[in-house]
Design an enzyme around this catalytic site. Structure first.
Site, short mmCIF file in Angstrom:
data_model
loop_
_atom_site.label_atom_id
_atom_site.label_comp_id
_atom_site.label_asym_id
_atom_site.label_seq_id
_atom_site.Cartn_x
_atom_site.Cartn_y
_atom_site.Cartn_z
N LYS A 84 -18.72 12.15 80.83
CA LYS A 84 -19.51 11.22 81.66
C LYS A 84 -20.81 11.88 82.11
O LYS A 84 -21.89 11.31 82.04
CB LYS A 84 -18.73 10.82 82.93
N LYS A 144 -11.85 0.44 90.18
CA LYS A 144 -11.30 1.12 91.36
C LYS A 144 -12.43 1.78 92.15
O LYS A 144 -12.55 1.61 93.36
CB LYS A 144 -10.27 2.15 90.90
O1 F6P Z 1 -11.35 7.14 82.22
C1 F6P Z 1 -11.36 7.58 83.52
C2 F6P Z 1 -11.05 6.50 84.49
O2 F6P Z 1 -11.25 7.00 85.75
C3 F6P Z 1 -9.64 5.93 84.35
O3 F6P Z 1 -8.68 6.73 84.93
C4 F6P Z 1 -9.81 4.61 84.99
O4 F6P Z 1 -8.74 3.76 84.72
C5 F6P Z 1 -11.12 4.18 84.37
O5 F6P Z 1 -11.88 5.36 84.31
C6 F6P Z 1 -11.86 3.10 85.10
O6 F6P Z 1 -12.16 3.49 86.40
P1 F6P Z 1 -12.60 2.45 87.49
O7 F6P Z 1 -11.49 1.50 87.70
O8 F6P Z 1 -12.91 3.25 88.72
O9 F6P Z 1 -13.83 1.73 86.98
#
Ligand code: F6P
Length: 550
Positions: free
Chosen positions: A514, A211
């Site tokens: 993180k 995302k």
């Molecule tokens: O673990 C945190 C998080 O933001 C989740 O909510 C999300 O699904 C995952 O990391 C992956 O995030 P991205 O799709 O932005 O790589």
């Protein structure tokens, strides 16, 4: 009302009434409830779409259910639900709308975010995904050397992995069997290594799903996958365009990584990661099962969305399941919730639900920014049922903890099974029914003695029973039924977050780790300064470096 002028959930009359009711009820005996109402089994069922829901084996009376619904009304669960469906920014800490329901809305629906109907954009992406999926499935989309794509590797983590990986397993019997589809998530290089070691780069398509397109695990794995591809194809950078596509909300970062944004499938900030596999994040799944089956799955989601949106409280299944969780978590001190599918195809379902539920409702601060004074989300866990029977069911049956559980089963095995394998289905389902029976009704000391068991073993062989379960039964595990199941759990999680007054759609709790990982990483290299680390981490890093020979 508090000194600060806020009414707290646990100070509402509805909460107090439930606490008093719990006291009055004392130890509920399911044997007694069924004896008092011989129709309880048939009478405590609901139907949503293809899902038959039996909630008769819960430690509740009609009065309990009425009081739980009153609590839901008092905190206006349906008001928040309506605000979600309307596209209001109910994810307040991120100031975002929460509209995964728009991802499965029909083409002619109108759902507005900031005055703009988002449904046409949703369908434009679905159409683009369908066109691409068909090209891959038919062999029209080829790799850099002109060879047909035979392997699809999804690189993503969390919501960009668990949903499509779970659904791919769930719908395996609907997948194109001539395609190999794999999922890489772990930043442990072994994950990518094992996923690609027997693949031919000329026939491999990588789907980079993120995302934000900033997630370190995904970007690291995607970078390594690109090196693997280029090494295998003679180093021509132009190969990347045929072998890499991206699923993201972040076009800038996708372009920055070197993926042509023409090969990007978009979604939006109003889709939470753990609510995203029916968005572009589902591309690997769509390639595997085809656009028509994917659409059937979306229709299944939509069916339950409509049920949640319109069904009255008495027959609203997500409301009921959410409130039962509140009953056990807040009034019985249950700490966990087991999800036990009697389907091999749902082997990843509990892992998927862990993120959906625990990332959503693992919060100790309410929407108003103050500490909550009540328990919030449970630990969610489980594996396919028959395997669990020979592992941890002992603790559910005879341990000291109350573990409410969902049993999910299907009347028919998948069509693909041989007659002989299909004939095993009754045995599978006999276990399914027997377990909820044993959990509910147990075995009394008298029954044990009547079997001639020596007195010193009677207590060991007694089953107290009264372990609550929900049975979810459907005819078969189709794409639509999978969509229905997932939407049911999404909305159940919503109901609980609404009752507990937490923001179920943020996930600030993943941030600190993180940030610290970024700080620790440089300290792992030879000769690096470790002075800034705390005493414990400094000592651990020293040992690590010694073991690594640094
Ligand atoms: O673990 C945190 C998080 O933001 C989740 O909510 C999300 O699904 C995952 O990391 C992956 O995030 P991205 O799709 O932005 O790589």
């Amino acid at each position: 009302m508090n000194a600060d002028g806020r009414t707290r959930l646990n100070q509402t009359p509805e909460w107090t009434a439930l606490a008093e009711h719990r006291e009055e009820l004392g130890e509920v005996r399911l044997r007694e409830l069924f004896a008092a109402d011989p129709d309880r089994g048939a009478g405590h069922t609901l139907q949503v779409g293809d899902l038959h829901i039996d909630y008769s084996k819960h430690l509740v009376t009609d009065e309990t259910l009425r009081l739980l619904r009153e609590l839901a009304a008092a905190v206006d669960v349906f008001g928040l639900r309506d605000a979600m469906f309307r596209g209001e920014r109910i994810n307040t800490t991120e100031d975002r709308a929460v509209l995964h329901t728009a991802l499965r809305a029909p083409r002619d629906a109108v759902i507005e975010v900031d005055g703009e109907n988002v449904v046409p954009a949703v369908h434009a992406v679905l159409d683009k995904m369908a066109g691409f999926a068909e090209r891959v499935r038919s062999g029209e989309w080829t790799g850099h050397t002109g060879r047909r794509i035979r392997n699809v590797v999804n690189i993503g983590i969390g919501g960009s992995d668990l949903g499509p990986a779970m659904a791919y397993e769930a719908l395996r019997s609907y997948t194109a069997r001539d395609l190999t589809v794999r999922f890489v998530s772990n930043v442990d290089g072994a994950d990518l290594h094992e996923a690609v070691r027997d693949l031919d780069p000329a026939e491999t398509l990588f789907i980079v799903a993120s995302k934000t397109f900033t997630t370190i695990e995904t970007i690291t794995n995607a970078t390594s996958a690109r090196s693997w591809l280029l090494d295998g194809l003679g180093g021509d950078e132009k190969a990347v365009a045929q072998h890499f596509v991206a699923l993201s909300t972040n076009a800038g970062k996708v372009a920055g990584f070197g993926i042509d944004t023409a090969n990007m499938f978009e979604f939006w900030d109003w889709v939470g990661g753990r609510y995203s596999f029916d968005s572009a994040i589902g591309l690997s799944l769509m390639i595997a099962i085809g656009p028509d089956r994917f659409r059937e799955m979306l229709d299944g989601f939509h069916l339950v969305d409509e049920h949640f949106r319109t069904a009255p409280a008495e027959s609203n299944v997500p409301l009921l399941l959410g409130l039962l969780g509140v009953w056990y978590g807040n009034f019985h001190d249950a700490q966990s919730h087991a999800v036990l599918p009697y389907s091999h195809y749902l082997s990843k379902f509990a892992a998927y639900l862990q993120q959906l539920d625990m990332e959503s409702n693992g919060k100790h601060v309410g929407r108003d920014g103050t500490e909550v004074e009540w328990q919030t989300g449970p630990v969610v866990w489980g594996t396919p049922g028959t395997n669990g029977q020979h592992a941890y069911y002992q603790l559910i049956h005879q341990g000291t903890k109350l573990i409410p559980a969902d049993f999910i089963g299907f009347a028919r095995p998948v069509d693909e099974l041989s007659d002989e394998l299909a004939s095993q289905h009754d045995l599978l389902m006999a276990n399914f029914f027997a377990q909820t029976q044993a959990l509910a009704f147990g075995k009394t000391p008298e029954e044990v003695r009547a079997e001639g068991v020596p007195e010193e073993l009677v207590a060991h062989k007694t089953f107290k029973g009264d372990h609550p379960t929900t049975t979810i039964l459907a005819k078969e595990l189709t794409p639509s039924v999978l969509g229905q199941l997932v939407a049911l759990y999404e909305h159940k999680v919503f109901v609980q977050g609404a009752v507990w007054n937490i923001d179920s759609f943020d996930q600030w709790g993943v941030e600190l780790g993180k940030v610290l990982a970024k700080r620790v990483e440089p300290a792992l290299t030879e000769g690096a300064d470790v002075a800034g680390l705390d005493g414990s981490t400094r000592a651990l890093v020293a040992t690590y470096r010694e073991l690594r020979g640094r």
